[in-house]
Design a protein around this motif. Sequence first.
Motif, PDB file in Angstrom:
ATOM      1  N   SER A  15     -13.487 -10.290  -3.031  1.00  0.00           N
ATOM      2  CA  SER A  15     -14.271  -9.783  -1.904  1.00  0.00           C
ATOM      3  C   SER A  15     -13.476  -8.781  -1.088  1.00  0.00           C
ATOM      4  O   SER A  15     -13.986  -7.736  -0.678  1.00  0.00           O
ATOM      5  CB  SER A  15     -14.713 -10.947  -1.011  1.00  0.00           C
ATOM      6  OG  SER A  15     -15.588 -11.798  -1.701  1.00  0.00           O
TER       7      SER A  15
ATOM      8  N   ALA B  41     -18.365  -8.576   3.382  1.00  0.00           N
ATOM      9  CA  ALA B  41     -17.921  -8.990   2.049  1.00  0.00           C
ATOM     10  C   ALA B  41     -16.818 -10.019   2.197  1.00  0.00           C
ATOM     11  O   ALA B  41     -15.653  -9.678   2.401  1.00  0.00           O
ATOM     12  CB  ALA B  41     -17.427  -7.791   1.248  1.00  0.00           C
ATOM     13  N   HIS B  42     -17.203 -11.278   2.156  1.00  0.00           N
ATOM     14  CA  HIS B  42     -16.222 -12.351   2.213  1.00  0.00           C
ATOM     15  C   HIS B  42     -16.691 -13.503   1.331  1.00  0.00           C
ATOM     16  O   HIS B  42     -17.821 -13.507   0.831  1.00  0.00           O
ATOM     17  CB  HIS B  42     -15.989 -12.837   3.649  1.00  0.00           C
ATOM     18  CG  HIS B  42     -17.231 -13.294   4.346  1.00  0.00           C
ATOM     19  ND1 HIS B  42     -17.996 -12.442   5.136  1.00  0.00           N
ATOM     20  CD2 HIS B  42     -17.856 -14.498   4.378  1.00  0.00           C
ATOM     21  CE1 HIS B  42     -19.036 -13.108   5.613  1.00  0.00           C
ATOM     22  NE2 HIS B  42     -18.971 -14.363   5.170  1.00  0.00           N
ATOM     23  N   LEU B  43     -15.822 -14.469   1.134  1.00  0.00           N
ATOM     24  CA  LEU B  43     -16.131 -15.613   0.285  1.00  0.00           C
ATOM     25  C   LEU B  43     -16.606 -16.781   1.136  1.00  0.00           C
ATOM     26  O   LEU B  43     -15.937 -17.174   2.092  1.00  0.00           O
ATOM     27  CB  LEU B  43     -14.893 -16.034  -0.522  1.00  0.00           C
ATOM     28  CG  LEU B  43     -15.063 -17.251  -1.432  1.00  0.00           C
ATOM     29  CD1 LEU B  43     -16.026 -16.956  -2.566  1.00  0.00           C
ATOM     30  CD2 LEU B  43     -13.726 -17.697  -1.992  1.00  0.00           C
TER      31      LEU B  43
ATOM     32  N   PRO C 278     -19.538  -9.317  -1.680  1.00  0.00           N
ATOM     33  CA  PRO C 278     -19.801 -10.669  -1.178  1.00  0.00           C
ATOM     34  C   PRO C 278     -19.695 -11.693  -2.306  1.00  0.00           C
ATOM     35  O   PRO C 278     -20.027 -11.400  -3.468  1.00  0.00           O
ATOM     36  CB  PRO C 278     -21.237 -10.588  -0.657  1.00  0.00           C
ATOM     37  CG  PRO C 278     -21.516  -9.139  -0.471  1.00  0.00           C
ATOM     38  CD  PRO C 278     -20.689  -8.419  -1.491  1.00  0.00           C
TER      39      PRO C 278
END
Length: 367
Positions: free
Chosen positions: A210, A243-245, A216
């Motif tokens: 990410s 956009a992250h986990l 994402p």
Amino acid sequence: MKYISEFRNEIYIRALAEQISKQVLPDRQYKFMEVCGTHTVSIARNGLRRLLPPQVKLVSGPGCPVCVTPVDYIDRAIELSKKPGVTIATFGDLVRVPGSSSSLEKARAEGADVRVVLSALDAVALAEAEPGRKVVFLGIGFETTVPTVAVALKKAKKEKINNFLVLSAHKTMPVPMRALASDPDVGVQGYICPGHVCTVAGVGPFKPLSEEFHIPAVVAGFEPTDILQAVLALVKQRNRGEAHLENLYTRSVREEGNPKALAIVEEVFRPCNSVWRGLGLLPGSGLALREEFAMHDAERVLPVDLPPPREVPGCLCGQILKGVAQPTDCPLFGKICTTENPVGACMVSSEGVCAAEYKWGLNLRKN
């Protein structure tokens, strides 16, 4: 069904689908990839694609270990099965996977000793019971499967069961996900991360995807509501430009994964380059036995010479595993290639995308 029925409740499923439809922007496309065969099967079996708006496209990636195992590995296993005093021990799906010109199923019909086992420890027991034979266990699978093989190898080494060998084709998931994220032809806009793998590996190995590629990602379980919650989270992230986990599978996945399993794998295996069907050679994506376990390494103990591998003409399995083609794009799908007569690896495995589409997708379209 206790503790499971709520994850399959039709009211919840339709409510989540409606939330996704409300969040989707009419002028935007959403292409999300799952990289776990269990997700692939659940999506097809539950008809989840039909519940989503047309802007949301779910594609299957290289999440089936049988499917991504390359042809030359099958060829090697077949050649080993022809050696005197060799028994091949394998999971059932791999028996039917086609090599360049044959399969383990055909080799067994011609007299080779090919036996289906349920675990690597079963193969160790087989080697102990038949000390006059070399038992070669076909080690395929991702982070989820590797710890069990590592335990079997430790047991064989400790108890000096030297006729137990492993032909390792074990692979790890983050590297191919990076390769696909950087491929403009694939165009991944969000990942549904493999829940089983994350149970062992944790979420750490997937966070850089990410961060580096601004994609994402969501760790998800395998029930219909799990998957739709993941899709909803990915849609929201994409809409916000984030956009992250996110870990939505906290009932099974911890941040650190399973430290004991990871330690056992580290003790027995080392990273190596590995060939993936459809993706080619990916540096550092495989696992080979460490030097301390060389006596159990089938590739070292029983070397064989192989001609260059040959893929099945017309089969699009490789492109399907990359997410650039769908099963229905393949000229063999549903005609020459069926679950009763599989031509490509993606139709052989119970977790293969072609098998899932053939079993559930065709029926849904007919109805």
